[in-house]
Design an enzyme around this catalytic site. Structure first.
Site, PDB file in Angstrom:
ATOM      1  N   TYR A 323     -24.936 122.438  11.234  1.00 53.82           N
ATOM      2  CA  TYR A 323     -25.485 122.773  10.323  1.00 53.82           C
ATOM      3  C   TYR A 323     -25.259 121.711   8.995  1.00 53.82           C
ATOM      4  O   TYR A 323     -25.483 121.827   7.654  1.00 53.82           O
ATOM      5  CB  TYR A 323     -24.612 123.687   9.523  1.00 53.82           C
ATOM      6  CG  TYR A 323     -24.514 124.939  10.519  1.00 53.82           C
ATOM      7  CD1 TYR A 323     -25.418 125.716  10.797  1.00 53.82           C
ATOM      8  CD2 TYR A 323     -23.306 125.487  10.569  1.00 53.82           C
ATOM      9  CE1 TYR A 323     -25.851 127.157  11.489  1.00 53.82           C
ATOM     10  CE2 TYR A 323     -23.110 126.714  11.326  1.00 53.82           C
ATOM     11  CZ  TYR A 323     -24.150 127.262  11.217  1.00 53.82           C
ATOM     12  OH  TYR A 323     -24.329 128.594  12.555  1.00 53.82           O
ATOM     13  N   CYS A 350     -18.182 114.710  24.258  1.00 53.30           N
ATOM     14  CA  CYS A 350     -18.732 114.398  25.294  1.00 53.30           C
ATOM     15  C   CYS A 350     -20.466 113.844  24.455  1.00 53.30           C
ATOM     16  O   CYS A 350     -21.492 114.711  25.384  1.00 53.30           O
ATOM     17  CB  CYS A 350     -18.802 113.690  26.918  1.00 53.30           C
ATOM     18  SG  CYS A 350     -19.823 112.018  27.444  1.00 53.30           S
TER      19      CYS A 350
END
Ligand code: LLP
Length: 420
Positions: A323, A350
């Protein structure tokens, strides 16, 4: 050296005892929020109920604590309901939400004696009536109405959102009446009222007051057209919290008393009565009470960025990546030192998007320092994942100088225990 404390316990002690990353809640702050919500949300004209939206952070220890404060629970799945049952929660104060509840979830909730189903659509109303009648289990229902108001942070904007996946639009009388009819034929499900929820992290009271005005107007219409009076009304949750020092939300207790005052005013104005007003705060109950402790590992510069790498990341807090949520942080052992360097705080997952704080001024940081990211108590742990198999953090409640482990750290064995 001054060290930041949470619930009277030094962050260094917490990290040494429980490891990092660590979610720490100041128990008294949660209790304060709960008490001020219950106090603020009371009326002499109708019953009131404060219900915790357990999606914000669900834990049996938390459910017990909130139950002691007289708070009910909003659950959206069998999984959330299971936690409330384990905590010995008062089932009459449980509101079972969610679109697309399965038959199994409905049966589980009816068997548990859940007080309310918040019905999303016509098909659900039929299924609920069939299942409750077959099992001869009574429950109450609130119909979720989409009031066509969408509110945004910092300014309130009203736009009709007729295509929302939640509830039935306020103007869609045909489907509203179909639900009313289907439930009126059930011996065991009683339609006791309506529900609406306009959004989340809304910091002004005006948007909620507008929603109340709209929903109470709707109730007046239901009274005139369908003879329904003295219904229950839930106004959902969504009260915003302070993530950054510049955020200025209305305090939860004040928000609650404004909601009650607005409901009293509009019911009088529109000549309709309600038997009960319900609210469902999630984030505002636990968000600011929680923070995350990370240990700083390697550091490096890349382009014009000074990276601090911490031992968690998007797997314990997806909100910045999902968000663009912003947070602030301090170094636990230099909490008041002047910020002299601009850092980018990144996690060890990652993925390039695994950045927890894009830019923050901090005192000179070193490997081994503890970074405390603030206001992570809502939708952090509850949205944590097993991405990269980092393992979910432990969760600790601290109060009055003592800390207790409420959820242990996820181990490698835990991570693979579902494999057959
Ligand atoms: N009631 C209903 C029907 C809801 O859908 C929600 C939140 C609440 C109450 C509680 O809202 P709160 O007081 O916590 O704002 N994952 C997002 C938030 C999603 C909220 C979903 N519904 C986030 O991390 O910001």
């Amino acid at each position: 050296m001054e060290i930041l404390q949470i619930g009277g316990v030094s962050c260094r002690k917490l990290a040494d005892e429980f490891g990092t990353p660590l979610n720490v809640y100041d128990e008294n702050k949660i209790r304060y929020q709960a008490e001020s919500a219950v106090r603020g949300f009371s009326s002499e004209k109708f019953e009131t109920e404060v219900v915790y939206a357990s999606k914000a952070f669900s834990s049996i220890a938390l459910f017990r604590m909130l139950g002691e404060e007289g708070i009910g629970f909003d659950v959206v799945s069998g999984g959330e309901l299971y936690g409330v049952i384990q905590a010995g929660g008062d089932m009459s104060k449980v509101y079972f939400h969610g679109n697309n509840k399965s038959n199994e979830e409905m049966e589980m909730a009816l068997d548990a004696g859940v007080g309310y189903f918040v019905v999303d659509n016509v098909m659900e109303a039929s299924r609920l009536a069939d299942i409750a009648d077959r099992k001869q289990r009574s429950t109450k229902a609130l119909l979720r109405i989409n009031p066509g108001i969408s509110a945004h942070t910092h300014e309130y904007i009203m736009t009709a959102a007729p295509d929302s996946k939640f509830g039935i639009h306020i103007k869609d009388r045909k489907h509203i009446e179909e639900v009313i009819q289907k439930l009126s034929r059930s011996r065991y499900v009683k339609l006791s009222g309506f529900h609406s929820h306009i959004g989340s992290q809304i910091v002004e009271a005006e948007s909620f007051e507008k929603a109340l005005e709209t929903m109470i107007g709707f109730l007046a219409g239901m009274k005139a057209d369908m003879g329904l009076d003295n219904m229950e009304l839930s106004i959902g949750g969504g009260f915003g919290i302070r993530y950054l020092d510049t955020d200025k939300p209305v305090e939860l207790g004040d928000m609650c008393s404004r909601m009650v005052a607005a409901a009293e005013r509009y019911t009088e104005e529109k000549g309709v009565s309600i038997s009960k007003l319900i609210t469902e705060p999630g984030r505002s109950m636990v968000g600011e009470a929680g923070c995350t402790l990370y240990t700083i590992g390697d550091m490096k510069t890349s382009g014009d960025k000074n990276y601090i790498f911490v031992d968690g990341g998007m797997s314990d807090n997806i909100r910045p990546a999902l968000y663009d949520a912003e947070y602030t942080a301090v170094l636990a052992e230099k909490p008041d030192a002047v910020g002299e360097t601009t850092y980018c705080v990144a996690g060890k997952n990652c993925e390039s998007g695994d950045v927890l704080i894009r830019q923050i001024r901090l005192p000179k940081a070193e490997t081994g320092d503890l970074l405390v990211m603030k206001a992570t108590g809502a939708y952090g742990y509850s949205m944590a994942s097993n991405y990269n198999r980092l393992g979910r953090p432990a969760v600790v409640f601290a109060a009055d100088g003592n800390a207790r482990l409420v959820i242990r750290r996820e181990t490698y064995e835990d991570q693979y225990k579902l494999e057959v």
